[in-house]
Design a protein around this motif. Sequence first.
Motif, PDB file in Angstrom:
ATOM      1  N   VAL A  20      49.001  37.358  31.173  1.00  0.00           N
ATOM      2  CA  VAL A  20      47.569  37.375  31.525  1.00  0.00           C
ATOM      3  C   VAL A  20      46.820  36.216  30.867  1.00  0.00           C
ATOM      4  O   VAL A  20      47.302  35.610  29.915  1.00  0.00           O
ATOM      5  CB  VAL A  20      46.918  38.723  31.105  1.00  0.00           C
ATOM      6  CG1 VAL A  20      47.485  39.857  31.926  1.00  0.00           C
ATOM      7  CG2 VAL A  20      47.096  38.988  29.613  1.00  0.00           C
ATOM      8  N   LEU A  27      39.871  39.308  32.693  1.00  0.00           N
ATOM      9  CA  LEU A  27      41.325  39.252  32.657  1.00  0.00           C
ATOM     10  C   LEU A  27      41.873  38.806  34.011  1.00  0.00           C
ATOM     11  O   LEU A  27      41.440  39.302  35.054  1.00  0.00           O
ATOM     12  CB  LEU A  27      41.873  40.641  32.323  1.00  0.00           C
ATOM     13  CG  LEU A  27      43.389  40.708  32.234  1.00  0.00           C
ATOM     14  CD1 LEU A  27      43.839  40.679  30.792  1.00  0.00           C
ATOM     15  CD2 LEU A  27      43.916  41.947  32.937  1.00  0.00           C
ATOM     16  N   LEU A 116      42.505  44.222  40.223  1.00  0.00           N
ATOM     17  CA  LEU A 116      43.028  43.948  38.885  1.00  0.00           C
ATOM     18  C   LEU A 116      42.054  44.404  37.811  1.00  0.00           C
ATOM     19  O   LEU A 116      40.843  44.189  37.908  1.00  0.00           O
ATOM     20  CB  LEU A 116      43.285  42.437  38.736  1.00  0.00           C
ATOM     21  CG  LEU A 116      43.927  41.974  37.426  1.00  0.00           C
ATOM     22  CD1 LEU A 116      45.354  42.486  37.328  1.00  0.00           C
ATOM     23  CD2 LEU A 116      43.904  40.453  37.323  1.00  0.00           C
ATOM     24  N   GLU A 118      42.316  46.157  33.396  1.00  0.00           N
ATOM     25  CA  GLU A 118      43.173  46.358  32.236  1.00  0.00           C
ATOM     26  C   GLU A 118      42.930  47.740  31.688  1.00  0.00           C
ATOM     27  O   GLU A 118      41.889  48.354  31.967  1.00  0.00           O
ATOM     28  CB  GLU A 118      42.904  45.301  31.168  1.00  0.00           C
ATOM     29  CG  GLU A 118      41.477  45.304  30.632  1.00  0.00           C
ATOM     30  CD  GLU A 118      41.260  44.215  29.596  1.00  0.00           C
ATOM     31  OE1 GLU A 118      40.815  43.116  29.995  1.00  0.00           O
ATOM     32  OE2 GLU A 118      41.538  44.464  28.413  1.00  0.00           O
ATOM     33  N   TYR A 133      47.621  44.675  31.853  1.00  0.00           N
ATOM     34  CA  TYR A 133      46.931  44.514  33.134  1.00  0.00           C
ATOM     35  C   TYR A 133      47.280  45.727  33.980  1.00  0.00           C
ATOM     36  O   TYR A 133      48.349  46.338  33.795  1.00  0.00           O
ATOM     37  CB  TYR A 133      47.383  43.214  33.830  1.00  0.00           C
ATOM     38  CG  TYR A 133      48.816  43.256  34.283  1.00  0.00           C
ATOM     39  CD1 TYR A 133      49.833  42.850  33.440  1.00  0.00           C
ATOM     40  CD2 TYR A 133      49.165  43.742  35.547  1.00  0.00           C
ATOM     41  CE1 TYR A 133      51.159  42.916  33.833  1.00  0.00           C
ATOM     42  CE2 TYR A 133      50.483  43.819  35.953  1.00  0.00           C
ATOM     43  CZ  TYR A 133      51.478  43.395  35.086  1.00  0.00           C
ATOM     44  OH  TYR A 133      52.786  43.477  35.464  1.00  0.00           O
TER      45      TYR A 133
END
Lengths: 143, 379
Positions: A20, A27, A116, A118, A133
């Motif tokens: 990442v 992120l 996406l 985290e 992630y």
Amino acid sequence: MSGQKDEAAEGPRFVDPELVALQGGRLQLKGGCCKSCGALSFPKGQVCTQCLSLEIDDKILSGEGELYSYSRVHMAPKGWDVPYTVGYVDLAEGIRIFAHIDESASPVQIGGRVWLGEGRVGTAPDGAILKSYLFATVAGGRT
Amino acid sequence: MSTVHVLGTGAIPFRKYPEKTLAEIGWPALREAMLEAGVRADDINAVYCGTALGGMLAGQRVAKALGISGMAIVNVENACSSSSSALAQAWMAVKSGACDIVAVIGVEKLTKFGGGTLPLEREDWEVNQGMVMPALYAMRAKRYMHEFGLTEAQLAQVSVKAHDHGALNPNAQIQKRVTLEEVMASRMVAEPFTLWHCCPTGDGAAALIIGSEKAARKFGKGRVRIAASEVTSGKYTNGYRDMTFPELTVRGAHEAYEMAGIGASDIDVAEIHDAFTIAELMYYEAFGLCERGGAYDLLASGATSLGGRVPVNPSGGLLSRGHPVGATGAVQAVEIVRQLEGRAGKHQVEGAKVGLTHATGGGIAGFDHGACSIHVFTL
């Protein structure tokens, strides 16, 4: 679950920080793009599988994709927060990513879009929170 | 080039043997194979030993217990295909004329790891992110169910069939029939798999003595011939893959059929890699036993059960006989040889003349599977 004290002492850690990158405070997934032939890789390759070039640039991958398949895992090696959901997410650039799936907003569906993010995925032997992630569904389900 | 014949077979009951060493698990199988073949240690030109997790020099540890030493002893690691890959190496040694008589061993002791899912290589980035073997197959199952409308109850019937067969096999690790309700109500492992959808972990060993036409004549053995021997690896990609149609088994099956000069309709009995229920259905299609999407109908028709047109996994398969990873390919070969020779006992497939074995596996990022090995046996 680990104790509060350990978590405070250690702070969360990424399972694999190499996968990442932070861009504009967000992120992102970091893949590779071969300087010579343009082939994409994830994780970022040290050598291009197409032309054997050693010159690979960082390539930030798209932050949304389509869920190809998934499973909720109830038995796993020590350290993972079971049950957890994993899946394969297909990105528009032709890369398939294995990822934890956060379905707190709505249950996952094959073919559904995921974004996406985290989050916590497990606990290290020393009690530290393990983050990674992940891809998340959105409220309201399939979009 | 010589034809390749099976002179002798050996297998121990697949169980949990935590008190035994790997060598103690392995040598009784090799001894049985040698006694069946009528060969002595001095007759053996080479030994190929398959084990995935048995550690260094497993073949030497097993062979020395029977006084076998001084020839090439080669250890083969190829995940679930370890001992089928060892058989392929042995086949090539005989086929090429380099060796007359070769011993093949498959041996594994999984009880040394305690329990739970198989330990995978943490260096692999997907494993490092939480991939476990049940999840990999579960994702195949979920996708297959999505594309072809297969239901959980239909999938569970694979397990019922496997245990119906395994109940007839005294060497099977699980010799207990299960009902559809029991399969569906058991503990969840990775959705849609409950425990009964997953092969058990345990210990086991199997062995074969194979030889040239000349050796077969000399020892008066070897009615069963190995007509095709195939090892392949998956094709690496970090892009999209069709997880409902395992590319390396499809490709390997074509190559094996071509080598043996047969087609799917010639297969009388098969031992295929049913590590999880979905695998058996996907491999029906990969081997051309039915059309894409037709696997459940084939199962439901009874064609792949004992007494059917093409019984699959009469031994109980990985689900019931057990799956000590590196021993699986060898025990499948022992099973098929005994089937063709008409000495499989209560789970005999009557009149079988052409048999197939298939061991594939290895959870590794970017592959359907790391390895796949297929053999065709003929009478």
